[in-house]
Design a protein around this motif. Structure first.
Motif, PDB file in Angstrom:
ATOM      1  N   UNK A 142       0.845  -1.211   0.000  1.00 32.92           N
ATOM      2  CA  UNK A 142       0.000   0.000   0.000  1.00 32.92           C
ATOM      3  C   UNK A 142       0.876   1.256   0.000  1.00 32.92           C
ATOM      4  N   UNK A 143       1.948   1.257   0.807  1.00 35.00           N
ATOM      5  CA  UNK A 143       2.875   2.401   0.832  1.00 35.00           C
ATOM      6  C   UNK A 143       3.457   2.614  -0.567  1.00 35.00           C
ATOM      7  N   UNK A 144       3.861   1.527  -1.217  1.00 31.55           N
ATOM      8  CA  UNK A 144       4.447   1.608  -2.560  1.00 31.55           C
ATOM      9  C   UNK A 144       3.467   2.257  -3.534  1.00 31.55           C
ATOM     10  N   UNK A 145       2.216   1.776  -3.544  1.00 26.35           N
ATOM     11  CA  UNK A 145       1.215   2.309  -4.483  1.00 26.35           C
ATOM     12  C   UNK A 145       0.956   3.798  -4.213  1.00 26.35           C
ATOM     13  N   UNK A 146       0.750   4.156  -2.933  1.00 20.44           N
ATOM     14  CA  UNK A 146       0.439   5.551  -2.577  1.00 20.44           C
ATOM     15  C   UNK A 146       1.616   6.473  -2.918  1.00 20.44           C
ATOM     16  N   UNK A 147       2.838   6.037  -2.587  1.00 18.69           N
ATOM     17  CA  UNK A 147       4.006   6.901  -2.810  1.00 18.69           C
ATOM     18  C   UNK A 147       4.276   7.094  -4.312  1.00 18.69           C
ATOM     19  N   UNK A 148       4.158   6.020  -5.120  1.00 21.52           N
ATOM     20  CA  UNK A 148       4.398   6.184  -6.558  1.00 21.52           C
ATOM     21  C   UNK A 148       3.331   7.087  -7.187  1.00 21.52           C
ATOM     22  N   UNK A 149       2.080   7.000  -6.707  1.00 18.11           N
ATOM     23  CA  UNK A 149       1.041   7.921  -7.212  1.00 18.11           C
ATOM     24  C   UNK A 149       1.434   9.358  -6.864  1.00 18.11           C
ATOM     25  N   UNK A 150       2.005   9.538  -5.663  1.00 17.55           N
ATOM     26  CA  UNK A 150       2.466  10.867  -5.245  1.00 17.55           C
ATOM     27  C   UNK A 150       3.581  11.385  -6.155  1.00 17.55           C
ATOM     28  N   UNK A 151       4.538  10.489  -6.502  1.00 17.14           N
ATOM     29  CA  UNK A 151       5.647  10.893  -7.384  1.00 17.14           C
ATOM     30  C   UNK A 151       5.096  11.303  -8.749  1.00 17.14           C
ATOM     31  N   UNK A 152       4.170  10.487  -9.281  1.00 14.38           N
ATOM     32  CA  UNK A 152       3.580  10.786 -10.592  1.00 14.38           C
ATOM     33  C   UNK A 152       2.827  12.120 -10.549  1.00 14.38           C
ATOM     34  N   UNK A 153       2.074  12.351  -9.463  1.00 16.70           N
ATOM     35  CA  UNK A 153       1.325  13.615  -9.332  1.00 16.70           C
ATOM     36  C   UNK A 153       2.289  14.807  -9.309  1.00 16.70           C
ATOM     37  N   UNK A 154       3.371  14.693  -8.558  1.00 18.59           N
ATOM     38  CA  UNK A 154       4.360  15.780  -8.510  1.00 18.59           C
ATOM     39  C   UNK A 154       4.987  15.985  -9.884  1.00 18.59           C
TER      40      UNK A 154
END
Ligand code: HEM
Length: 160
Positions: A142-154
């Motif tokens: 879950x951390x992996x999915x949330x953090x990569x979505x954050x990177x993509x959003x940035x």
């Protein structure tokens, strides 16, 4: 900061490479395309493996999926990092003062630490027969999915 970010950004932005990319009609979009293809490989493969860790497609062997997906995820970095650095150099002065860029870099570091913890403490690659992992693996997925979505959003917000 242990080095003068503004001076390094100024130097990077004034290199002949950065000037060449700025003057070219097609180099910048070509670098963006390479960056996005790398992201598809890195984040796409990571997501599919994370969804398996979360219990989707239980019939698929965890070990086999990791042997197929994780090397392609890593190979994505070979496209992302060089293209990202060249994209950054082109607008280094404005990006180096953009909090969205630094948030992206912090999130990439969090994602890397998450991968390290998973492989160092949770996923014993020698246990080929393992079908399910400890609940910790689900938290890391879950951390992996949330953090990569954050990177993509940035990353996407940087382009504006
Ligand atoms: C490692 C994982 C990375 C991911 C998942 C990622 C993701 C993204 C995404 C989704 C975009 C928006 C692309 C678009 O829609 O045009 C983007 C743009 C960008 N990324 Fe990355 N990135 C990563 C690493 C890096 C690194 C290491 C750097 C530089 C050191 C970097 C620098 C940039 C820059 C400068 C842009 C803006 C490009 C533009 O103006 O369109 N990225 N990134």
């Amino acid at each position: 900061m242990f080095f003068d970010v503004a001076r390094v950004a100024d130097w990077l932005e004034n290199t002949s490479w950065a000037a060449g990319i700025r003057q070219s009609l097609w180099l910048y979009p070509a670098l963006e395309i390479v960056h996005i293809v790398g992201i598809v490989m890195l984040v796409g493969a990571a997501f599919m493996f994370d969804l398996r860790l979360l219990g989707f497609s239980r019939n698929l062997p965890l070990w086999g999926m990791s042997r197929h997906l994780l090397p392609w995820s890593r190979r994505g970095l070979w496209l992302i990092i060089p293209s990202g650095i060249l994209l950054f150099m082109t607008n280094a002065k404005s990006l180096s003062t953009d909090p969205t860029f630094w948030l992206k870099i912090v999130l990439i570091i969090v994602a890397a630490v998450n991968v390290f913890i998973f492989h160092r403490f949770v996923f014993k690659t020698d246990s080929g027969g393992q079908t399910e992992l400890s609940p910790v693996s689900k938290v890391l997925a879950v951390v992996s999915i949330v953090v990569w979505i954050g990177v993509i959003a940035c990353g996407r917000l940087l382009a504006y």
